[in-house]
Design a protein around this motif. Sequence first.
Motif, short mmCIF file in Angstrom:
data_model
loop_
_atom_site.label_atom_id
_atom_site.label_comp_id
_atom_site.label_asym_id
_atom_site.label_seq_id
_atom_site.Cartn_x
_atom_site.Cartn_y
_atom_site.Cartn_z
N SER A 29 0.92 -1.13 -0.02
CA SER A 29 0.07 0.19 0.08
C SER A 29 0.92 1.18 -0.12
CB SER A 29 -0.85 -0.05 1.37
OG SER A 29 -0.23 -0.04 2.47
N ALA A 30 0.59 2.03 -0.95
CA ALA A 30 1.44 3.47 -0.95
C ALA A 30 1.08 4.11 0.15
CB ALA A 30 0.83 4.04 -2.28
N ILE A 31 2.47 4.79 0.82
CA ILE A 31 2.28 5.55 1.97
C ILE A 31 1.60 6.86 1.41
CG2 ILE A 31 3.77 7.06 3.46
CD1 ILE A 31 5.66 5.03 3.35
N ALA A 32 1.83 7.66 0.17
CA ALA A 32 1.01 8.36 -0.22
C ALA A 32 0.36 8.08 -1.42
CB ALA A 32 2.09 9.65 -0.56
N ALA A 33 -1.04 8.06 -1.37
CA ALA A 33 -2.00 7.38 -2.64
C ALA A 33 -1.42 8.29 -3.99
CB ALA A 33 -3.16 7.31 -2.17
N ASP A 34 -2.12 7.56 -4.90
CA ASP A 34 -2.19 8.38 -6.26
C ASP A 34 -0.64 8.93 -6.92
OD1 ASP A 34 -4.74 7.63 -6.11
OD2 ASP A 34 -5.47 9.45 -5.30
N THR A 35 0.25 8.03 -6.50
CA THR A 35 1.55 8.51 -6.98
C THR A 35 2.03 7.90 -8.23
OG1 THR A 35 2.70 7.06 -5.22
CG2 THR A 35 2.24 9.46 -4.63
N ASP A 49 -5.62 17.51 -1.43
CA ASP A 49 -6.89 16.98 -0.88
C ASP A 49 -7.33 18.53 -0.46
OD1 ASP A 49 -6.39 14.34 -0.46
OD2 ASP A 49 -5.19 14.62 1.23
N TYR A 50 -6.81 19.51 -0.89
CA TYR A 50 -7.45 21.16 -0.41
C TYR A 50 -7.15 21.85 -1.82
CZ TYR A 50 -2.83 20.46 1.29
OH TYR A 50 -1.40 20.35 1.46
N SER A 51 -7.67 23.11 -1.74
CA SER A 51 -7.46 23.80 -2.81
C SER A 51 -5.98 24.75 -2.46
CB SER A 51 -8.71 24.90 -2.86
OG SER A 51 -8.63 25.66 -1.70
N LEU A 114 8.73 12.78 -1.61
CA LEU A 114 8.64 13.86 -0.32
C LEU A 114 7.77 14.91 -0.50
CD1 LEU A 114 12.63 14.60 0.61
CD2 LEU A 114 10.65 13.36 2.14
N HIS A 115 7.35 15.38 -1.60
CA HIS A 115 6.19 16.25 -1.91
C HIS A 115 4.99 15.65 -1.81
CE1 HIS A 115 9.62 18.78 -3.75
NE2 HIS A 115 8.84 19.85 -3.17
N ALA A 116 4.89 14.58 -2.32
CA ALA A 116 3.67 13.60 -1.94
C ALA A 116 3.08 13.72 -0.74
CB ALA A 116 3.58 12.33 -2.74
N LEU A 117 4.15 13.62 0.19
CA LEU A 117 4.12 13.25 1.83
C LEU A 117 3.88 14.58 2.39
CD1 LEU A 117 6.60 10.65 2.58
CD2 LEU A 117 4.24 10.30 2.73
N PHE A 118 4.46 15.57 1.90
CA PHE A 118 4.47 16.92 2.22
C PHE A 118 3.08 17.77 2.21
CE2 PHE A 118 5.57 21.37 1.32
CZ PHE A 118 5.79 22.06 2.52
N TRP A 119 2.44 17.30 0.83
CA TRP A 119 1.05 17.95 0.79
C TRP A 119 0.07 17.05 1.98
CZ3 TRP A 119 2.91 21.52 -1.67
CH2 TRP A 119 3.65 21.40 -2.73
N LYS A 120 0.26 15.94 2.17
CA LYS A 120 -0.48 15.15 2.94
C LYS A 120 -0.40 15.57 4.52
CE LYS A 120 -2.63 12.17 0.19
NZ LYS A 120 -4.02 12.27 0.04
#
Length: 240
Positions: A29-35, A49-51, A114-120
């Motif tokens: 399972s991806a730690i950050a989905a949709d990567t 997940d936000y604007s 890192l950016h995928a996680l950063f946004w999350k």
Amino acid sequence: MNRREFLKKSLAGAAFLGAAGLTVPKSASAIAADTFDASTGKYILPELDYSYDALEPYIDAQTMELHHSRHHQAYVNGLNTALEKLAEARETDDFSTVKHWSRESTFHGGGHFLHALFWKVMSPNGGGEPTDSGLRNAINRSFGSFDGFKRHFMAASNAVEGSGWGIMSFEPNSGNLVIHQAERQSDLTMWVASPILMVDVWEHAYYLRYQNRRAAYTEAFFNVINWDEVARLYDAAAAG
Ligand code: MN3
């Protein structure tokens, strides 16, 4: 995505992976989905997940838009290109540019993950202190207190030389949290990728027997790899 689209995507992904003779572990399972898009075999830019203006006034909308739509997208593109070039190298057995594309893959891979996680780890509803008791206890155990953690994390992040990141990580051997700095975003590693096989190529690891013939040492290394242990590490990583 509705069920039909999901099935279509899954089947396309299965066909792609099947054609390549690969399978992905069911439990991965991806730690950050949709990567990553299994149907194309390409990494993709995850949606926020936000604007873009949702983190105002702390982080401005223009910065968020440029950071996500241009900078992060460039890392996604760079990672896909690097992996294509490395695949070409294997197909043609021409590894003359492997150093360049390995660096590219880790620089852009580090940037992408890192950016995928950063946004999350940011949210318009964020701030305060963690309420989860497991995380709270881990922070207290590792840093003495939330305040100790915060001051350490900010000091490390503020002192990164040049471009980089401040990072808190789980260290699985002690079970504690650690804070470190990353210069640039890679230092040739891909964050979130779990090591399952490694060879030490510092000279101290081979100089007495092989002197400067590192290639002879890496060839010899293949005679002593414990594939059962590599498989155990793979299973553990794939199980998350
Ligand atoms: Mn950035």
